[in-house]
Scaffold this active site. Structure first.
Site, short mmCIF file in Angstrom:
data_model
loop_
_atom_site.label_atom_id
_atom_site.label_comp_id
_atom_site.label_asym_id
_atom_site.label_seq_id
_atom_site.Cartn_x
_atom_site.Cartn_y
_atom_site.Cartn_z
N GLY A 17 0.84 -1.20 0.00
CA GLY A 17 0.00 0.00 0.00
C GLY A 17 0.87 1.24 0.00
O GLY A 17 1.93 1.28 -0.60
N THR A 29 -2.12 -2.37 7.85
CA THR A 29 -3.25 -2.75 7.01
C THR A 29 -2.78 -3.63 5.87
O THR A 29 -1.64 -3.54 5.42
CB THR A 29 -3.96 -1.52 6.41
OG1 THR A 29 -3.02 -0.76 5.65
CG2 THR A 29 -4.58 -0.65 7.49
N ASN A 31 -3.58 -4.36 2.00
CA ASN A 31 -4.19 -3.65 0.88
C ASN A 31 -4.48 -4.60 -0.27
O ASN A 31 -3.66 -5.45 -0.60
CB ASN A 31 -3.25 -2.56 0.39
CG ASN A 31 -3.04 -1.47 1.42
OD1 ASN A 31 -3.74 -0.49 1.44
ND2 ASN A 31 -2.07 -1.69 2.30
N GLU A 81 -8.55 -1.23 2.41
CA GLU A 81 -7.49 -1.60 3.34
C GLU A 81 -8.09 -2.28 4.55
O GLU A 81 -8.97 -1.73 5.20
CB GLU A 81 -6.72 -0.36 3.80
CG GLU A 81 -6.12 0.44 2.66
CD GLU A 81 -5.47 1.72 3.15
OE1 GLU A 81 -4.75 1.67 4.17
OE2 GLU A 81 -5.70 2.77 2.52
N HIS A 86 -5.22 -8.84 14.87
CA HIS A 86 -4.36 -9.97 15.22
C HIS A 86 -2.92 -9.51 14.97
O HIS A 86 -2.68 -8.71 14.08
CB HIS A 86 -4.68 -11.18 14.34
CG HIS A 86 -3.78 -12.36 14.56
ND1 HIS A 86 -3.90 -13.17 15.66
CD2 HIS A 86 -2.74 -12.84 13.83
CE1 HIS A 86 -2.96 -14.11 15.60
NE2 HIS A 86 -2.25 -13.93 14.50
N PHE A 111 -9.76 14.42 9.11
CA PHE A 111 -9.40 14.68 10.50
C PHE A 111 -8.43 15.85 10.55
O PHE A 111 -7.68 16.09 9.61
CB PHE A 111 -8.75 13.43 11.13
CG PHE A 111 -9.73 12.30 11.26
CD1 PHE A 111 -10.55 12.18 12.38
CD2 PHE A 111 -9.86 11.36 10.25
CE1 PHE A 111 -11.48 11.16 12.48
CE2 PHE A 111 -10.78 10.33 10.34
CZ PHE A 111 -11.59 10.23 11.46
#
Length: 157
Positions: A17, A29, A31, A81, A86, A111
């Site tokens: 990503g 993440t 991707n 994503e 875990h 944000f």
């Protein structure tokens, strides 16, 4: 519109990503490739979802999923994503990721700061954990979709 396509079953290769999840956010993440992203229903709402994820033939884990443009980062390409709830010992680029999207948390939004983004993601993770503990959500963890036939294993396995 967010819920009409759910549950949504998807499988694809994990690709590199933007390199922000782990480094900037501390929230790694997985991707999906552009082809997988483009295969999603065009009218599926962007935003934050939850569901279940499985890497290769591994265990099935809870996940939070972002579909969209990541307004904070002003992406020009839509991305999908998954943050799998875990801790993995190593990266799994090139592996097949199977996901079932079972619920919707919120629309995507911008944000004011990285801290605000991280805080929102942490809240999304907690909400996903709560939702996925409910019986109507847990049943998807056992779905046959997560059991790849041995002959379908890719990447030289």
């Amino acid at each position: 519109a967010a819920m009409k396509h759910l549950p949504y079953f998807c499988r694809g290769e994990v690709v590199k990503g933007f390199g922000r999840g782990s480094k900037e956010l501390g929230i790694p993440t997985a991707n999906f490739s552009e082809q997988v992203v483009e295969s999603f229903p065009s009218d599926m709402s962007t935003g934050i979802y939850y569901g279940w994820a499985c890497v290769g033939n591994g265990d099935v884990h809870k996940m939070v999923l972002s579909i969209g443009w990541n307004p904070f980062y002003k992406n020009i390409k839509k991305s999908v994503e998954a943050h799998i709830i875990h801790t993995f010992k190593e990266d799994f680029y090139g592996e097949i990721l199977s996901i079932v999207i079972t619920g919707y948390i919120r629309p995507e939004k911008n944000f004011d700061s990285l801290e605000a983004l991280i805080s929102a993601i942490q809240e999304d993770i907690e909400e996903a954990k709560r939702q996925l503990d409910l019986p109507d959500q847990r049943k998807f963890k056992e779905d046959n979709f997560f059991h790849l036939p041995e002959c379908k294993i890719v990447n030289n396995h």
